[in-house]
Design a protein around this motif. Structure first.
Motif, PDB file in Angstrom:
ATOM      1  N   SER A  72       1.917   6.342  -7.067  1.00 36.47           N
ATOM      2  CA  SER A  72       0.874   7.257  -7.525  1.00 36.47           C
ATOM      3  C   SER A  72       1.342   8.701  -7.420  1.00 36.47           C
ATOM      4  O   SER A  72       1.079   9.520  -8.306  1.00 36.47           O
ATOM      5  CB  SER A  72      -0.393   7.038  -6.695  1.00 36.47           C
ATOM      6  N   LYS A  80       1.062   4.013  -3.045  1.00 39.62           N
ATOM      7  CA  LYS A  80       0.829   5.450  -2.834  1.00 39.62           C
ATOM      8  C   LYS A  80       2.021   6.273  -3.338  1.00 39.62           C
ATOM      9  O   LYS A  80       1.833   7.327  -3.961  1.00 39.62           O
ATOM     10  CB  LYS A  80       0.585   5.727  -1.364  1.00 39.62           C
ATOM     11  N   ASP A  86       0.831  -1.211   0.000  1.00 42.84           N
ATOM     12  CA  ASP A  86       0.000   0.000   0.000  1.00 42.84           C
ATOM     13  C   ASP A  86       0.866   1.262   0.000  1.00 42.84           C
ATOM     14  O   ASP A  86       0.590   2.222  -0.732  1.00 42.84           O
ATOM     15  CB  ASP A  86      -0.902  -0.024   1.239  1.00 42.84           C
TER      16      ASP A  86
END
Length: 286
Positions: free
Chosen positions: A184, A181, A177
Motif C-alpha cells: 500500500s 502495508k 499484513d
C-alpha cells in the motif's frame, strides 16, 4: 452339588405325602372306615412315588418318557385336588388352601433337580470354563488399556500439531499484513504527484518531454537467471532488441503486456537483462 436341589425336593415330597395321607384319612374317614381311607391315601402317595422313582431311573440312564411324566403330574394334580376339595368343606378354608399347592411344588422341585442334573458339569470342566473366561477378561482389559493409551497419545499429537499450525498461521497472517502495508505504501508513492516529480529527477528520460513512469516491483514467483544468460546479456544490440520486443508485442491483437512479452521473449530462447528488456519495452511502447 446335587444336595442343593435334591434335598428340597425330597423334603417337599415327604411333607406333601404326609399332608395328603392325613387329609384323606380325616376327610374320608367320616364317610367310610378309616382303613379304607388309609388305603386311598396310600394309593395316591404310592402312585406318585412309583412314577417318581421310574422318572429318576430314566433320568439316570439319560432317557425320558413322556407318558411316565404325564402320569406323575396326574398324581400330583389329584393330590392337590383332594387338598382343595377338603379345604372347601372346612370352616377355615384359607388355612387349608394355603398348603394345597405343596404337591405341585414338590413336582416342580423335582423338575428343577432334573434340569440341574442335565446341565451339571464336572469340576475340571468348570475350572476350564473359568480359565477361559478369565483369559478373555484379561485380553479385554489389555485391549482397553492399549486403546486408551493410543487415544491419549493421538490426542497429545493432535494438540501439538494444532498449536504448531496456529503459530504458523499467526506468523503468516502477520507477514501478509506487513506485506500488504508495504504494498500500500509503494502504491501510494507510485500514484502520488509529488513523488512522481521527485522520481523524475533521478530517472533517465527515454523520450524528450515525456516523464518516465515508475513501475512497481513484481510481487510474485520469480525465475532464477542462469549464468549463461548473464554472460550473453550483451548479445543483442539495442536496435535488435527493440525490433524483437516490438515484434513479440504486436504478435497478437491487442498488443501484449510487458509480462506476457517478457515471458514469450524468454521462452523463445532470447536472453537479455531485465534492465535492458524493460528499457527496450519503454522505447517501443513510447
Amino acid at each position: 452339588m446335587n444336595a442343593k436341589t435334591v434335598l428340597p425336593a425330597v423334603g417337599m415330597t415327604a411333607v406333601s405325602m404326609v399332608l395328603t395321607l392325613a387329609v384323606v384319612v380325616m376327610w374320608l374317614g367320616t364317610a367310610m372306615p378309616w382303613p379304607v381311607a388309609l388305603v386311598v391315601g396310600l394309593g395316591i402317595d404310592g402312585g406318585w412315588l412309583a412314577t417318581l422313582a421310574y422318572e429318576r431311573r430314566l433320568a439316570a440312564q439319560g432317557d425320558h418318557a413322556t407318558p411316565v411324566t404325564a402320569v406323575g403330574w396326574s398324581f400330583g394334580l389329584i393330590a392337590t385336588g383332594v387338598l382343595i376339595a377338603h379345604a372347601l368343606t372346612e370352616e377355615s378354608a384359607g388355612a387349608w388352601l394355603a398348603v394345597a399347592w405343596l404337591p405341585i411344588a414338590a413336582k416342580a422341585l423335582w423338575l428343577v433337580h432334573g434340569l440341574w442334573e442335565r446341565t451339571a458339569l464336572t469340576s475340571e470342566a468348570l475350572d476350564a470354563i473359568q480359565g477361559i473366561q478369565q483369559e478373555a477378561r484379561d485380553e479385554a482389559a489389555v485391549a482397553r488399556a492399549r486403546l486408551r493409551a493410543e487415544a491419549s497419545t493421538e490426542e497429545t499429537r493432535l494438540t501439538a500439531v494444532t498449536q504448531a499450525g496456529a503459530r504458523v498461521a499467526h506468523v503468516q497472517a502477520r507477514t501478509a499484513d506487513t506485506l500488504s502495508k508495504a504494498w500500500s505504501t509503494l502504491e501510494s508513492a507510485r500514484e502520488g504527484e509529488d513523488t512522481g516529480r521527485a522520481l523524475t529527477s533521478v530517472t533517465t528520460r527515454v523520450t524528450p518531454g515525456v516523464t518516465p513512469r515508475w513501475e512497481l516491483p513484481v510481487w510474485g514467483p520469480t525465475e532464477p537467471v542462469s549464468a549463461f544468460a548473464l554472460e550473453s546479456a550483451g548479445g543483442l544490440t539495442d536496435d535488435a532488441l527493440d525490433a524483437l520486443v516490438d515484434q513479440i508485442r504486436h504478435s497478437e491483437t491487442p498488443a501484449l503486456s510487458y509480462r506476457e512479452m517478457a515471458s514469450r521473449f524468454r521462452t523463445a530462447g532470447h536472453s537479455a537483462s531485465e534492465v535492458r528488456l524493460r528499457a527496450a519495452w519503454k522505447r517501443v511502447a513510447a
